[in-house]
Design a protein around this motif. Structure first.
Motif, short mmCIF file in Angstrom:
data_model
loop_
_atom_site.label_atom_id
_atom_site.label_comp_id
_atom_site.label_asym_id
_atom_site.label_seq_id
_atom_site.Cartn_x
_atom_site.Cartn_y
_atom_site.Cartn_z
N GLY A 26 -17.43 -2.68 3.74
CA GLY A 26 -17.01 -3.58 4.81
C GLY A 26 -17.14 -2.90 6.16
N ASP B 213 -15.09 -2.09 8.32
CA ASP B 213 -14.08 -1.11 8.72
C ASP B 213 -13.89 0.00 7.70
OD1 ASP B 213 -12.90 -2.61 6.75
OD2 ASP B 213 -11.03 -2.99 7.84
N LEU C 264 -14.20 -10.95 6.75
CA LEU C 264 -13.77 -12.24 6.24
C LEU C 264 -12.35 -12.48 6.76
CD1 LEU C 264 -14.28 -14.68 4.23
CD2 LEU C 264 -12.92 -13.36 2.60
N SER D 190 -19.62 -8.14 7.03
CA SER D 190 -18.78 -8.49 8.19
C SER D 190 -17.43 -9.03 7.74
CB SER D 190 -19.51 -9.47 9.11
OG SER D 190 -19.93 -10.55 8.34
N LEU E 79 -18.14 0.39 -1.88
CA LEU E 79 -17.12 1.41 -1.66
C LEU E 79 -15.84 0.80 -1.09
CD1 LEU E 79 -19.22 4.15 0.21
CD2 LEU E 79 -18.68 4.05 -2.24
N GLY E 80 -14.70 1.22 -1.65
CA GLY E 80 -13.43 0.76 -1.10
C GLY E 80 -12.30 1.03 -2.06
N TYR E 81 -11.06 0.80 -1.61
CA TYR E 81 -9.95 0.98 -2.53
C TYR E 81 -9.78 -0.27 -3.43
CZ TYR E 81 -5.75 2.19 -4.75
OH TYR E 81 -4.86 2.45 -5.74
N PHE E 82 -9.95 -1.42 -2.82
CA PHE E 82 -10.00 -2.70 -3.55
C PHE E 82 -8.70 -3.09 -4.24
CE2 PHE E 82 -14.56 -1.21 -3.80
CZ PHE E 82 -15.08 -2.16 -2.93
N LYS F 256 -7.71 -10.81 9.38
CA LYS F 256 -8.57 -10.24 8.33
C LYS F 256 -7.89 -10.41 6.97
CE LYS F 256 -9.75 -5.83 6.46
NZ LYS F 256 -9.48 -4.42 6.51
N VAL F 257 -8.63 -10.90 6.01
CA VAL F 257 -8.13 -10.94 4.64
C VAL F 257 -8.06 -9.48 4.18
CG1 VAL F 257 -8.69 -11.63 2.27
CG2 VAL F 257 -9.18 -13.19 4.17
N SER F 258 -6.86 -8.96 3.94
CA SER F 258 -6.73 -7.55 3.59
C SER F 258 -5.63 -7.34 2.56
CB SER F 258 -6.40 -6.71 4.82
OG SER F 258 -5.08 -6.98 5.24
N SER F 259 -5.67 -6.20 1.90
CA SER F 259 -4.62 -5.86 0.94
C SER F 259 -3.27 -5.82 1.65
CB SER F 259 -4.91 -4.51 0.28
OG SER F 259 -6.19 -4.50 -0.29
N THR F 260 -3.27 -5.31 2.87
CA THR F 260 -2.02 -5.20 3.63
C THR F 260 -1.41 -6.58 3.87
OG1 THR F 260 -2.94 -3.27 4.72
CG2 THR F 260 -1.02 -4.28 5.78
N HIS G 299 -9.48 -8.86 -3.55
CA HIS G 299 -9.35 -10.16 -2.86
C HIS G 299 -10.72 -10.70 -2.45
CE1 HIS G 299 -9.98 -8.10 0.97
NE2 HIS G 299 -8.89 -7.36 0.82
N HIS H 30 -12.99 -8.33 -0.63
CA HIS H 30 -13.53 -7.33 -1.56
C HIS H 30 -14.63 -7.93 -2.44
CE1 HIS H 30 -9.30 -5.28 -1.48
NE2 HIS H 30 -10.01 -4.94 -0.44
#
Ligand SMILES: Cc1cc2nc3c(=O)[nH]c(=O)nc-3n(C[C@H](O)[C@H](O)[C@H](O)COP(=O)(O)O)c2cc1C
Ligand SMILES: Nc1ncnc2c1ncn2[C@@H]1O[C@H](COP(=O)(O)OP(=O)(O)OP(=O)(O)O)[C@@H](O)[C@H]1O
Length: 317
Positions: free
Chosen positions: A126, A128, A158, A156, A24-27, A165-169, A31, A34
């Motif tokens: 993930g 969060d 990444l 957990s 589940l996620g926006y993804f 945090k490796v994130s889309s943002t 990355h 994800h």
């Protein structure tokens, strides 16, 4: 991979789907963080004899919820996200139309209708991840909301070398700063955008650097104005080149509403107007400048070309 688009309320029943392990996620970007979540769902599916699935949303919740920062441009628009998820080897991709009504579902309603109701036996998300109205459901409440009908795995965090945090943002911020060279360590590939080759001002040829002007599909995050070492895919083949994103201040006093994207492709001499093109953004070389004259501009473009050639020579393969 089966692609299933859902509108709320959906009318599927559990029996319509095989038992699934679902990520589940926006993804946006799919990355490396994800990919870890999606691969974990695949692993669970294999271990338990389930089909693997991913659930994502469209458009980005920030647009529908009228947030102060709205993500209307994507690292990977839906078509690209779909292809990347398919390449990972997922069996089912569910794309839920993110509407106000959908966003108003209570966490328990979301779980009942979109997890238990779609025959999901194992959930992976993930640390969060949040779900349901106001994001009130999270990976601590999911045990309760599962009603004992599915298991779940929490992946957990990444982080990158700077412990972020490796994130889309983070990726969006870096792209908007032109840091395209950092993408492989976050995305696992270079940022890639697609478009069509259109007619330019036809000046390039006269100054010794013909360019392919690419009209980018506007859903993509475009790196900021400047000069980049890029690869460009035309008719299936990849070529190296240098790309200018900008307004060409040497020739134009007025800024158009959108920057142009033009690529001088090395060792290439073909008529390609109207062709689709994908650009892979490798390295930012410099900012766009206003030159005193054409000679100075041409000398600089020659330097850009040498720098890009050196980069590709060093980063072969
Ligand atoms: C690698 C590269 C770097 C460029 N840098 C600049 C620049 O710094 N300033 C500028 O005014 N134009 C720059 N240009 C744009 C050229 O002015 C442009 O390619 C030329 O005017 C041809 O435009 P056309 O394809 O629309 O005919 C650059 C083009 C390339 C390919
Ligand atoms: N670095 C990460 N490590 C582990 N899990 C992650 C990581 N990034 C995202 N996830 C998980 O992947 C799923 C999709 O995440 P989501 O689409 O919210 O993206 P995000 O990268 O966290 O973006 P945002 O910057 O919008 O918070 C969620 O379950 C989320 O918890």
């Amino acid at each position: 991979m089966k692609l299933i688009k859902l509108n709320h309320p959906h009318e599927y029943r559990r029996e319509d789907f095989p038992a699934m392990a679902m990520a589940l996620g926006y993804f946006d970007g799919v990355h490396l963080g994800h990919q870890q979540v999606i691969k974990e769902a695949k692993k669970e599916a294999e271990a338990k004899g389930l089909k693997s699935a991913v659930m994502t949303f469209d458009p980005h919740p920030s647009v529908v919820l009228g947030k102060s920062v709205q993500h209307m441009e994507y690292i990977t628009p839906l078509d690209d996200k779909t292809r990347i998820v398919e390449d990972i080897g997922v069996d089912y991709l569910f794309v839920v139309n993110f509407s106000i009504e959908f966003s108003s579902l209570l966490p328990q309603e979301f779980v009942d209708q979109y997890i238990i109701g779609l025959n999901v036996h194992h959930v992976v998300a993930g640390f969060d991840y949040s779900y349901g109205k106001m994001g009130k459901g999270n990976m601590e409440t999911i045990q309760f909301h599962s009603r004992g009908k599915f298991d779940f795995t929490v992946v957990s965090k990444l982080s990158n070398q700077e412990e972020e945090k490796v994130s889309s943002t983070l990726i969006r911020t870096l792209l908007r700063d032109g840091k395209v060279e950092e993408m492989p360590t976050l995305l696992g590939r270079f940022h890639t955008t697609k478009g069509t080759v259109i007619n330019g001002e036809r000046r390039g040829r006269t100054i010794g650097f013909p360019t392919a002007n690419v009209q980018m599909e506007d859903q993509y995050i475009l790196p900021p104005t400047g000069v980049y070492a890029v690869k460009i895919q035309i008719e299936g083949a990849w070529h190296e080149g240098v790309c200018n994103v900008g307004y060409k201040p040497t020739f134009h006093k007025e800024k158009k509403d959108k920057p142009s994207v033009e690529v001088h492709i090395f060792n290439f001499n073909k008529e390609i107007y109207g062709e689709s093109a994908a650009i892979e953004w490798h390295l930012r070389l410099r900012s766009e400048r206003k030159f005193e004259g054409i000679q100075q501009l041409v000398a600089q473009i020659e330097k850009d070309k040498q720098e890009a050639l050196l980069y590709f020579e060093k980063n072969k393969g």
